[in-house]
Design a protein around this motif. Structure first.
Motif, PDB file in Angstrom:
ATOM      1  N   ALA A 123       0.825  -1.208   0.000  1.00 50.59           N
ATOM      2  CA  ALA A 123       0.000   0.000   0.000  1.00 50.59           C
ATOM      3  C   ALA A 123       0.861   1.260   0.000  1.00 50.59           C
ATOM      4  O   ALA A 123       0.564   2.231  -0.714  1.00 50.59           O
ATOM      5  CB  ALA A 123      -0.928  -0.016   1.219  1.00 50.59           C
ATOM      6  N   ARG A 124       1.943   1.256   0.789  1.00 54.16           N
ATOM      7  CA  ARG A 124       2.837   2.426   0.799  1.00 54.16           C
ATOM      8  C   ARG A 124       3.492   2.630  -0.564  1.00 54.16           C
ATOM      9  O   ARG A 124       3.620   3.769  -1.037  1.00 54.16           O
ATOM     10  CB  ARG A 124       3.897   2.263   1.893  1.00 54.16           C
ATOM     11  N   ALA A 125       3.924   1.543  -1.187  1.00 55.49           N
ATOM     12  CA  ALA A 125       4.545   1.658  -2.509  1.00 55.49           C
ATOM     13  C   ALA A 125       3.549   2.197  -3.534  1.00 55.49           C
ATOM     14  O   ALA A 125       3.895   3.033  -4.380  1.00 55.49           O
ATOM     15  CB  ALA A 125       5.090   0.297  -2.946  1.00 55.49           C
ATOM     16  N   TRP A 126       2.303   1.740  -3.466  1.00 56.78           N
ATOM     17  CA  TRP A 126       1.292   2.217  -4.408  1.00 56.78           C
ATOM     18  C   TRP A 126       1.014   3.699  -4.197  1.00 56.78           C
ATOM     19  O   TRP A 126       0.904   4.470  -5.167  1.00 56.78           O
ATOM     20  CB  TRP A 126       0.007   1.418  -4.226  1.00 56.78           C
ATOM     21  N   LYS A 127       0.896   4.143  -2.931  1.00 57.92           N
ATOM     22  CA  LYS A 127       0.649   5.560  -2.656  1.00 57.92           C
ATOM     23  C   LYS A 127       1.815   6.426  -3.140  1.00 57.92           C
ATOM     24  O   LYS A 127       1.608   7.510  -3.705  1.00 57.92           O
ATOM     25  CB  LYS A 127       0.411   5.760  -1.164  1.00 57.92           C
TER      26      LYS A 127
END
Length: 262
Positions: A123-127
């Motif tokens: 999720a952090r990488a996508w954001k």
């Protein structure tokens, strides 16, 4: 040379023999296909009646092996089917979720609890990726999968383009279609020369094309060189030059010589 010729002839005869046997086998199979199918059905029925449990276990193992060997092919067919009819796939997925909503939610919660750190990292990488995309002004990342109709159309267009034989005139015409006009190339060349000249003049002001600027830059360079030399050769304090009173009459030089004559 004779040995190579004989080996090539033997290889050719062997290939012809194999092709002939394969053709005879195919012809025999198609001529007796119903008889062979009936024989297979009778054979499987006898095995199933003799030992039903062993028969089901063997069939299950054979089916599992077949699915493993054709996993990529079956997945490609499912993807093609979804691309050809996405609405039906969405409707089936919606009905399946309505029938098994609680079980699906429970599996999702269990998977998230077992892989919490990995899910948070994803999720952090996508954001971060979306933030960089928005800052750069890029559109959303969307990929379009071609349907079977589009694939057939593309294949037909590619076949029409690549299949025909083109002579030298046709090849030259294709090259001229995407060629940049000479006028644009000349303008681009002049812009490149102008940009290089401006950049070189900015880095070397003593060589600029305008004479006043070139002279002032050269004088400034010589002044700096003189100051450096004076600074290296100066010993002690700087000598102060006494200047006379400007209102006093000029007395001229105080010389004891008689000049150039006697």
């Amino acid at each position: 040379m004779d040995r190579n010729r004989r080996a090539a002839e033997q290889k050719r005869r062997e290939e012809e023999r194999r092709e002939k046997n394969a053709r005879k086998s195919r012809d025999y199979y198609h001529a007796n296909i119903e008889q062979r199918r009936a024989y297979q059905r009778d054979y499987l029925a006898r095995r199933k009646a003799a030992d039903p449990d062993a028969y089901r276990e063997e069939r299950s193992r054979a089916n599992a092996e077949w699915r493993e060997r054709h996993k990529e092919e079956r997945a490609a067919k499912r993807r093609d089917k979804y691309r050809d009819d996405p609405e039906q796939k969405k409707e089936n997925a919606r009905r399946h979720y309505e029938r098994n909503a609680e079980q699906i939610k429970a599996r999702r919660r269990e998977y998230y609890a077992a892989n919490k750190e990995r899910e948070l990292a994803a999720a952090r990488a996508w954001k971060a990726r979306e933030r960089r995309r928005i800052e750069a002004g890029l559109p959303p990342h969307r990929r379009h999968r071609a349907t079977s109709t589009e694939r057939d159309t593309n294949l037909e267009s590619a076949t029409l383009f690549f299949a025909p034989h083109r002579d030298a005139n046709a090849v030259a015409a294709l090259r001229d279609e995407g060629r940049t006009p000479q006028r644009l190339l000349d303008e681009w060349q002049r812009d490149c020369y102008r940009a290089r000249t401006t950049h070189y003049a900015a880095r070397n002001p003593e060589l600029r094309h305008d004479v006043p600027g070139r002279l002032s830059a050269e004088e400034q360079r010589m002044e700096n060189v003189a100051r450096e030399i004076n600074a290296r050769l100066r010993i002690g304090e700087k000598r102060v030059i006494e200047r006379g009173d400007a209102a006093r009459p000029h007395a001229g030089p105080n010389s004891q010589t008689r000049g150039m004559g006697r």
